[in-house]
Structure formats: structure tokens, C-alpha cells
Design a protein around this motif. Sequence first.
Motif, PDB file in Angstrom:
ATOM      1  N   GLY A  36      46.427  -5.668 -93.972  1.00 52.53           N
ATOM      2  CA  GLY A  36      45.062  -5.964 -94.323  1.00 52.53           C
ATOM      3  C   GLY A  36      44.173  -6.027 -93.240  1.00 52.53           C
ATOM      4  N   VAL A  37      44.209  -5.085 -92.342  1.00 54.01           N
ATOM      5  CA  VAL A  37      43.592  -4.870 -91.215  1.00 54.01           C
ATOM      6  C   VAL A  37      42.007  -4.786 -91.723  1.00 54.01           C
ATOM      7  CG1 VAL A  37      42.910  -3.614 -89.044  1.00 54.01           C
ATOM      8  CG2 VAL A  37      45.126  -4.388 -89.731  1.00 54.01           C
ATOM      9  N   LEU A  38      40.917  -5.453 -91.309  1.00 49.88           N
ATOM     10  CA  LEU A  38      39.656  -5.363 -91.723  1.00 49.88           C
ATOM     11  C   LEU A  38      38.839  -4.616 -90.433  1.00 49.88           C
ATOM     12  CD1 LEU A  38      38.936  -8.860 -93.302  1.00 49.88           C
ATOM     13  CD2 LEU A  38      39.800  -6.745 -94.490  1.00 49.88           C
ATOM     14  N   GLY A  39      39.588  -4.350 -89.470  1.00 50.03           N
ATOM     15  CA  GLY A  39      38.806  -3.731 -88.381  1.00 50.03           C
ATOM     16  C   GLY A  39      39.504  -4.132 -86.965  1.00 50.03           C
ATOM     17  N   PHE A  40      38.762  -3.966 -86.038  1.00 48.97           N
ATOM     18  CA  PHE A  40      39.409  -4.102 -84.566  1.00 48.97           C
ATOM     19  C   PHE A  40      38.411  -4.962 -83.656  1.00 48.97           C
ATOM     20  CE2 PHE A  40      41.807  -0.559 -86.300  1.00 48.97           C
ATOM     21  CZ  PHE A  40      43.287  -0.992 -86.146  1.00 48.97           C
ATOM     22  N   ALA A  41      38.838  -5.982 -82.965  1.00 49.46           N
ATOM     23  CA  ALA A  41      37.937  -6.597 -82.091  1.00 49.46           C
ATOM     24  C   ALA A  41      38.434  -6.078 -80.711  1.00 49.46           C
ATOM     25  CB  ALA A  41      37.964  -8.078 -82.059  1.00 49.46           C
ATOM     26  N   VAL A  42      37.606  -5.807 -79.737  1.00 49.84           N
ATOM     27  CA  VAL A  42      37.720  -5.579 -78.431  1.00 49.84           C
ATOM     28  C   VAL A  42      37.110  -6.503 -77.249  1.00 49.84           C
ATOM     29  CG1 VAL A  42      37.405  -3.559 -76.584  1.00 49.84           C
ATOM     30  CG2 VAL A  42      37.560  -2.974 -79.274  1.00 49.84           C
ATOM     31  N   ARG A  43      38.187  -7.157 -76.639  1.00 44.48           N
ATOM     32  CA  ARG A  43      37.602  -8.058 -75.347  1.00 44.48           C
ATOM     33  C   ARG A  43      37.560  -7.374 -74.269  1.00 44.48           C
ATOM     34  NH1 ARG A  43      41.666 -12.778 -75.051  1.00 44.48           N
ATOM     35  NH2 ARG A  43      42.823 -11.090 -73.982  1.00 44.48           N
ATOM     36  N   ARG A  44      36.811  -7.554 -73.362  1.00 44.15           N
ATOM     37  CA  ARG A  44      36.658  -6.884 -71.985  1.00 44.15           C
ATOM     38  C   ARG A  44      36.903  -8.079 -71.023  1.00 44.15           C
ATOM     39  NH1 ARG A  44      31.704  -4.311 -69.295  1.00 44.15           N
ATOM     40  NH2 ARG A  44      31.317  -6.565 -68.825  1.00 44.15           N
ATOM     41  N   LEU A  45      37.942  -7.922 -70.192  1.00 47.56           N
ATOM     42  CA  LEU A  45      38.065  -8.927 -68.916  1.00 47.56           C
ATOM     43  C   LEU A  45      37.511  -8.222 -67.651  1.00 47.56           C
ATOM     44  CD1 LEU A  45      39.292 -11.395 -67.216  1.00 47.56           C
ATOM     45  CD2 LEU A  45      41.320 -10.336 -67.479  1.00 47.56           C
ATOM     46  N   ARG A  46      36.719  -8.696 -66.911  1.00 51.40           N
ATOM     47  CA  ARG A  46      36.446  -8.260 -65.712  1.00 51.40           C
ATOM     48  C   ARG A  46      37.105  -8.784 -64.577  1.00 51.40           C
ATOM     49  NH1 ARG A  46      30.262  -7.689 -64.518  1.00 51.40           N
ATOM     50  NH2 ARG A  46      30.344 -10.073 -64.129  1.00 51.40           N
ATOM     51  N   GLU A  47      38.073  -8.390 -63.805  1.00 50.85           N
ATOM     52  CA  GLU A  47      38.956  -8.723 -62.998  1.00 50.85           C
ATOM     53  C   GLU A  47      38.075  -9.512 -61.734  1.00 50.85           C
ATOM     54  OE1 GLU A  47      42.022  -6.462 -61.563  1.00 50.85           O
ATOM     55  OE2 GLU A  47      42.982  -6.211 -63.694  1.00 50.85           O
ATOM     56  N   ARG A  48      37.143  -8.863 -61.355  1.00 50.68           N
ATOM     57  CA  ARG A  48      36.586  -9.362 -60.067  1.00 50.68           C
ATOM     58  C   ARG A  48      36.031 -10.918 -60.051  1.00 50.68           C
ATOM     59  NH1 ARG A  48      30.958  -9.353 -59.704  1.00 50.68           N
ATOM     60  NH2 ARG A  48      30.879  -7.519 -60.825  1.00 50.68           N
ATOM     61  N   ASP A  49      35.477 -11.318 -61.393  1.00 47.20           N
ATOM     62  CA  ASP A  49      35.187 -12.464 -61.587  1.00 47.20           C
ATOM     63  C   ASP A  49      35.587 -13.238 -62.937  1.00 47.20           C
ATOM     64  OD1 ASP A  49      33.823 -11.404 -63.556  1.00 47.20           O
ATOM     65  OD2 ASP A  49      31.713 -11.695 -62.584  1.00 47.20           O
ATOM     66  N   GLY A  50      36.528 -12.805 -63.468  1.00 47.58           N
ATOM     67  CA  GLY A  50      37.102 -13.436 -64.484  1.00 47.58           C
ATOM     68  C   GLY A  50      36.374 -13.474 -65.703  1.00 47.58           C
ATOM     69  N   GLU A  51      35.275 -12.720 -65.844  1.00 50.10           N
ATOM     70  CA  GLU A  51      34.145 -12.589 -66.980  1.00 50.10           C
ATOM     71  C   GLU A  51      34.807 -11.998 -68.307  1.00 50.10           C
ATOM     72  OE1 GLU A  51      29.782 -10.831 -67.831  1.00 50.10           O
ATOM     73  OE2 GLU A  51      31.525  -9.600 -67.676  1.00 50.10           O
ATOM     74  N   ARG A  52      34.912 -12.702 -69.253  1.00 50.11           N
ATOM     75  CA  ARG A  52      35.296 -12.252 -70.583  1.00 50.11           C
ATOM     76  C   ARG A  52      34.535 -12.197 -71.658  1.00 50.11           C
ATOM     77  NH1 ARG A  52      39.551 -15.163 -68.435  1.00 50.11           N
ATOM     78  NH2 ARG A  52      41.681 -14.117 -68.860  1.00 50.11           N
ATOM     79  N   ILE A  53      34.333 -11.025 -72.177  1.00 50.39           N
ATOM     80  CA  ILE A  53      33.232 -10.696 -73.280  1.00 50.39           C
ATOM     81  C   ILE A  53      33.967  -9.815 -74.553  1.00 50.39           C
ATOM     82  CG2 ILE A  53      31.225 -10.536 -71.739  1.00 50.39           C
ATOM     83  CD1 ILE A  53      31.185  -7.699 -72.211  1.00 50.39           C
ATOM     84  N   TRP A  54      33.221  -9.922 -75.686  1.00 49.85           N
ATOM     85  CA  TRP A  54      33.911  -9.267 -76.800  1.00 49.85           C
ATOM     86  C   TRP A  54      32.756  -8.301 -76.973  1.00 49.85           C
ATOM     87  CZ3 TRP A  54      38.492  -9.985 -79.213  1.00 49.85           C
ATOM     88  CH2 TRP A  54      39.409 -11.049 -79.092  1.00 49.85           C
ATOM     89  N   LEU A  55      33.196  -6.821 -77.052  1.00 44.10           N
ATOM     90  CA  LEU A  55      32.398  -5.774 -77.325  1.00 44.10           C
ATOM     91  C   LEU A  55      31.578  -6.007 -78.554  1.00 44.10           C
ATOM     92  CD1 LEU A  55      34.063  -2.590 -75.788  1.00 44.10           C
ATOM     93  CD2 LEU A  55      32.804  -4.449 -74.577  1.00 44.10           C
ATOM     94  N   SER A  56      30.562  -5.513 -78.618  1.00 46.01           N
ATOM     95  CA  SER A  56      29.586  -5.796 -79.956  1.00 46.01           C
ATOM     96  C   SER A  56      29.279  -4.426 -80.859  1.00 46.01           C
ATOM     97  CB  SER A  56      28.189  -6.452 -79.559  1.00 46.01           C
ATOM     98  OG  SER A  56      28.527  -7.672 -78.716  1.00 46.01           O
ATOM     99  N   GLY A  57      29.047  -4.708 -81.943  1.00 42.79           N
ATOM    100  CA  GLY A  57      28.535  -3.701 -82.864  1.00 42.79           C
ATOM    101  C   GLY A  57      27.412  -4.099 -83.545  1.00 42.79           C
ATOM    102  N   MET A  58      26.805  -3.393 -84.565  1.00 45.65           N
ATOM    103  CA  MET A  58      25.588  -3.545 -85.562  1.00 45.65           C
ATOM    104  C   MET A  58      25.739  -4.191 -86.721  1.00 45.65           C
ATOM    105  SD  MET A  58      22.844  -3.283 -83.093  1.00 45.65           S
ATOM    106  CE  MET A  58      21.649  -3.221 -84.295  1.00 45.65           C
ATOM    107  N   LYS A  59      26.803  -3.700 -87.269  1.00 43.61           N
ATOM    108  CA  LYS A  59      27.163  -4.205 -88.629  1.00 43.61           C
ATOM    109  C   LYS A  59      27.726  -5.553 -88.911  1.00 43.61           C
ATOM    110  CE  LYS A  59      27.545   0.531 -90.861  1.00 43.61           C
ATOM    111  NZ  LYS A  59      28.310   1.487 -91.467  1.00 43.61           N
ATOM    112  N   THR A  60      27.525  -6.219 -89.749  1.00 44.73           N
ATOM    113  CA  THR A  60      28.112  -7.350 -90.265  1.00 44.73           C
ATOM    114  C   THR A  60      28.711  -7.550 -91.580  1.00 44.73           C
ATOM    115  OG1 THR A  60      26.104  -8.198 -91.365  1.00 44.73           O
ATOM    116  CG2 THR A  60      26.411  -8.638 -89.018  1.00 44.73           C
ATOM    117  N   PHE A  61      29.628  -8.555 -91.840  1.00 42.09           N
ATOM    118  CA  PHE A  61      30.039  -8.811 -93.223  1.00 42.09           C
ATOM    119  C   PHE A  61      29.063  -9.582 -93.966  1.00 42.09           C
ATOM    120  CE2 PHE A  61      34.511  -8.994 -91.174  1.00 42.09           C
ATOM    121  CZ  PHE A  61      35.009  -7.726 -92.059  1.00 42.09           C
TER     122      PHE A  61
END
Length: 556
Positions: A36-61
Motif C-alpha cells: 500500500g505504498v502511497l509514495g516516497f519520502a526523501v530525507r537529506r543529511l548533510r555530513e558537514r554539520d548534521g543538517e537533516r531535511i525532507w525534500l519537498s514537493g508541491m502536491k498535498t493529500f
Amino acid sequence: MRVRNENGGLTAMAVAGTYVVLLGWDMPEATLLAQGVLGFAVRRLRERDGERIWLSGMKTFEQVEPFPVPDEPVTSFLHPLQTFQWADYSASPDERYVYTIVPMGGAPGALVLGPGVDLAVATERVDQGRHAVFFNRGAVASQEYARRFQNRPPDDVGPSAFNWLSRGLVEGLEAFIGQAAQGDALEGAFFEFKSPRIYTALKAAKARGAAVSVLYDGDSQGEGNDKALEGQGMDGMVKSREHAGGFAHNKFLVLMQAGVPKQVWTGSTNLSVNGMFGHSNNAHIVRDDAIAARYHQYWLLLDSDQTRKPTATQDEALSPLPADGSPLDALFSPRLGLQALDWYAGLAAGAKRGVFMTFAFGMNSRFVPSYDKTDDVLRFALMEKKGTGRTYKAQAAEIDRIRRHPNVTVAVGNRVELNLFDRWLAELDRIADEAHVLYVHTKYMLVDPLGDTPTVVVGSANFSAASTTDNDENMLVIRGDTAVADIYLGEFMRLFSHYAFRESLQFKDATSDANALLRKYLVPSPDWIHGGGGAGQSYFRAGSDRALRRLYFSGQ
């Protein structure tokens, strides 16, 4: 840099350029439906400073956010990406990142994370040593420009807008010129030579004791170039090329150090406001003594200002067609015949998995057979327009015909015209009134860029008959350099995706007053993999564009 990994039936690959990281992934159709996969989330970790973000899109449920804020991206952690291909356009050169691709199950508003795949990459340096690659932003018609600068012309905003649009390209040229010291020389040839900023850099080089000699087009751009040069103190450093058979269309600069040719700056960038900051352009530095020596000889030929035939005769002797397997070569125009254009077309026809080309002003007939076939080779074409002049209608019809092949994808420059289209902002289309090109001005070809021996062809020449036999032009041919190919592929897909979406709005009449404000929501079931249950093309229909892209960009 390319990295591929697998976990729990999920296969993924990252291709890291300088400012772009391409991401592709795949799961078996049965697994996607069963979980039942509704899509995929993508997380990015920047090793230099440990910053973590989830990449974004434009569409919503719709069930979670029926009235999203205009022009504001939404996190893929809550509103997953219903695709098998995405990209991070906010990466920086020479950084280490870890991307995690996560299948999201459950239900809208109550998502459940599945087992993800990690992809650890290092983005490429702009300056690779032998090669350095620059791309301007090439998208004044963009949501990001509209958000950052309220869609005001760069002249009204000031340096911050120009710096953002340049994306290091203009600064790279200034640094290239800045290498010239006492006893060195700079030899250039430019179609449009209208930049006081570059004049300043060249005058500074002369003040340091370097010799400066720049040829510029004295025909179609002659009046504009002469006007721009008035009162700029460039006397003795510039000369008009008067006898070219067509356009004196080059854009290159040779750095001579202690009398020896050492480096070449080339690419598609005219030295004008629109060329440097408006439409898409690239520049490429190559540091190779043999190539630099050939460009020096070519410059001497242009400086002699002969007519087309004697110039073409000497060009062919100076730059014969590249030998098979040659890692680095150059081709100069004008030429006596179209053998070089046929050679380029043969490269395109020989692609095993993918060919990616920019065609600024239409597709020459020699390339049509390479695109006009249904098979398992992905064929991408990014165009400023479908054709030009009196034959435009016929050229456009041919493009529309060949793009019906499921493995052929064409994007033509366009913009979002209406404010608030599905939460989007209206976009500029130019930064100066004198704009012959609005969107796509690059001239390059990528053949099997994700293979072990990619081919990159790049320079000043449109892939056309006139660019081969009439104009002053130059092209580099680079084989087997995967880092260079990764950079070019990322930049190609950045602009291809940008303009393919905008052109699609015209197909769907999406910008009409009646449709502009209709919300486009995510599909709240795994049916998204089949186009939302019949609303579009399935990602698993063998031979389709979506299926071929799913496999290619996930490294299969």
C-alpha cells in the motif's frame, strides 16, 4: 558521482553533479500494491554539520491539507512524492550528503515508514582540474525567482538577483581572466560582446601586463557590439570579424601563459545581459595543452579575417573528425561540408540506453531518424522552440509526431503565466527587452551519460547546417569522463523537468481562467503507480516513457 543501493525490494541510485543530485528508485509493482505504498519520502543529511531535511514537493493529500498556502512547498514526509524520480536542486558543490529514500504506507495523515535505502554521495567540484563546468541558473521564469525577488526585474533588485541568476558562471569567467599576468595573453572570439563587467576584467588584465585581443561579430551583432564598446576604454584590445561566411558565433577565450596556450574557456554564453543572466547557458574550461594549442591556431585563423571557403579549408585541416575512442577533441567551423553534422547524428543514433540533446531553434533533419523510432532507448530533446522561419509549421508538426513515440520526450521553453495557478506564481520571461532567446540557449549532447564511457559534446554550435558550414563555431568532444557527464546530466534534467512541466500546462489548457485555480492533489491509494487508476500512464507499462525512466534512473 554515482551510487546505487538496495534494501527490502527497493532499488535506488543517486547521480551527484555540482548543484544537482538526481535520484531514481524502483520497487516491484506487486510489492508496491501489497504494501500500500502511497509514495516516497526523501530525507537529506548533510555530513558537514548534521543538517537533516525532507525534500519537498508541491502536491498535498486533500484529506490532510485541502487549502495549502500559495507558492509554499510541502514536505515529502507528510505528502510523499508519487513518482520514481526526483532531484535535489539545493545541493552545493564539494559536499557530502546521505539521501534516504523511504516508501510511505498507511493512510493520508497516518503514514507509516517502510524500510528505506541510503545513498551516500559527494557532489562534484565545479573545478575538476582538467575540466571546470559552469551553468547559469537559466530560469528567470521560475517559482524560486518569483519567491525570492517578488518577480521584479533584476535591475530593480540589484546584485543579489544577478548573483543568483549567474550561479557562478560570470564569476568563473572573471576568475579565468584574473589568471592572466605579466607576459601572458588572452585571445577571445565572441558573437555578442556587450558586457561592461567583462570589459573591466579584461582591462585589469591588460593593466597587469597581459596582452588582450578579442574578436567580435561585426555583422549581425556589429552595431550592438560597437555601441556597447563606445567609451569603454577597450581600444587596442578588440577587433571586428568582418568576413565570416555567416555569424561569427564563437564564445571562447584562450589563456596563453609565457607564450604557451594552456587553457580554454568555451561554451554557449554570449557576453550580454540576457546571455549571462537570462536564458540558460553554460561554460566549460578545459586545461589541456594540445587542445589549447589548437584553439590558439583557430584564433589566429579567425584573426586573419578570411572569407568562408579559405577559413573552412583550414578548419578541416586543423580539426578533422575525432578518431574513435579519443578522450578529448575539438571541432571548428565553418567547414566545407556537413560531415561533422553527420558525425554528431551518428553519435546520437548509436546510443545504447539514452541520448539527451539541446536544440535551441529546431531539430535538424539529420537527427530526426535517431529520435523517430520506438525502442528501449530514452531520447530527450530540450528546445527553445520547435522550429524557425517559414518552415516553422512543418518543423513543429514533425516534433509533435516524433514525440508520440513512448521513449521520446521533448520539452519546449515556456513559463507559468497566471498568478495562483494551482498555488503557483506568475513568472517573468526575460530580464531585458532585447531578447532573441527566452529560455534555452545551450548547445550540447549527452550519449549514454550513465554508462561507463559517456560522450559529451558541448560548445557554441547549434546542431544545424548553418553552424557547420557557415558560422564560426567551436565544439568540444569529451569521452569517458563520468564526473563531467554527471554534471551535464544533472543540469539537463533540471531544466528539462522545469520546462516540460510548463509546456504541459499548455497541452492541458491548465492556465485558462476556468482551470487555473483547480487544485491538483495526491492520489490517496497505490493507484498512483497506474496514473491514479486510469487517469494517466502507468509506470509499469513496458516500453513507456515512465517505465523506461524508472529503470534508467534507478540504475537498472
